[in-house]
Design an enzyme around this catalytic site. Sequence first.
Site, short mmCIF file in Angstrom:
data_model
loop_
_atom_site.label_atom_id
_atom_site.label_comp_id
_atom_site.label_asym_id
_atom_site.label_seq_id
_atom_site.Cartn_x
_atom_site.Cartn_y
_atom_site.Cartn_z
N ASP A 1 0.81 -1.20 0.00
CA ASP A 1 0.00 0.00 0.00
C ASP A 1 0.85 1.26 0.00
OD1 ASP A 1 -2.03 1.80 0.20
OD2 ASP A 1 -2.66 1.24 2.22
N ASP B 1 -1.90 6.24 -6.64
CA ASP B 1 -2.17 5.30 -5.55
C ASP B 1 -2.29 3.88 -6.08
OD1 ASP B 1 -2.79 4.26 -3.06
OD2 ASP B 1 -4.91 4.76 -3.20
#
Length: 476
Positions: A124, A354
């Site tokens: 992440d 992202d």
Amino acid sequence: MWPKLIIFIVLVAIVEAQHHAEEMQHNSNSFSFELKHRHVHVHRFNNNRPETQHERFKDLLHHDIIRHNITCHRLQTRRRAGEAVSSAPSIELPLNPGSDLGIGQYITTLKVGTPSQMFRVIVDTGSDLTSVRCRYRCSKRAGGGSGDCSMKGRINGRRVFHAPLSSSFRPVPCSSERCKVELITLFSITTCPTPLTPCGYDYGYADGSVARGVFADETVTIGLTNGRKTRLRNVLIGCSDSYQGPVFNNVDGLLGLGNTKHSFATYAAEKFGRKFSYCLVDHLSNINATSYITFGASRNPVKLSGNVRRTTLELQALVPFYAVNVRGISVDGKMLEIPMKVWDVTQGGGTILDSGTSLTFLTDPAYQAVMEALTMSVSKYQRVKLDAVPMDYCFNSTGFNETLVPKLIIHFDDGARFKPHWNNYVITVGGGVKCLGFVPARFPGVSVIGNIMQQNYFWEYDLAGKKLSFAPSACS
């Protein structure tokens, strides 16, 4: 005496030379994590996996919306807290595309502790804390009770890191300045019963999920791209003894690659050339397709199919995310009329890349302009409304002609242009249906370039030079 002294000097020189060679060997390599999208190998871990492309698409959207809420929530929290928002060494980690995760779309394996224990973790770029499911109050004696931290013990069928069995586990004391000041952004708990009590955290997420545990410095074992292994010592990890909510369902933890001094990405990049890179294969590609995230210079760099372009990485604008300066979006060579405040962080906007968000989120002014321009090109096809899929425009793709898809380009302030592949924004969702792959977000708010838009491109984050490099690639 002289011969003995000479022999001694020679031996010392040999040992020093070997040590220097080992250091050079370490410093001349990289490491990679293999990444798998969670929809590829999910059948190994979850019997309730989405079966059809339509179900997979709904699943991605479900997690994306949670993810975007988390992103906005974290940025608002940090703003309220007054935060500013060549042949380099390298390592390589395989990334697994994965559909059983609460957040994040890619997973990998991580070896933690001494002796090392292997865990399956979310990768992440939007999180700064690396954490694993953990027990640190258990006994080293194997007795089978609730306090037993036997190496084979599990909690509710999950792998668990048993901290007392690791000789390299070093809790951060709650009395330290590190706990009271540095780690406050990671939601450290200020209560401190005794000076040596471990520094605790209560890490909350916007969807109601919570991870609780203690901070510690620990050793992470990684494989170098030259085939050797090395240990990264004193890596900050979260030893989480309590998880609540869906975020960490079916995984053992999270690998934080966010843009902060405490993240694994920052730590590893410091050791390996202050760069990391990845190339994501199409999430609908062959089940054996593998992506990698590499720290340092890859021994076998991916082949590029176009020119490398570079733009500025704004590392202080939207911490812990990686922000870029977007100037605008064009469709078929025409710049769309999008207010500059959409891209301006000081006016409540901004844009991030992202890896944990699948689709691309655009705040309302940009979303309306992009959708209006793109729908004209597909208006000849029958429009379809998909159940439980909050996408504004999907259509029957029978007889679809990809050459009619207009070229979308994201323009950066410094003149760089990102030209995503057409199937990165006109997305196949199964059953003969395609959708325009954008999701609306409220303004003020952040726009997000998701991982599907990034697919089949090579991305390099140069943290020292504050540059983002990118080029089209088949990721092989």
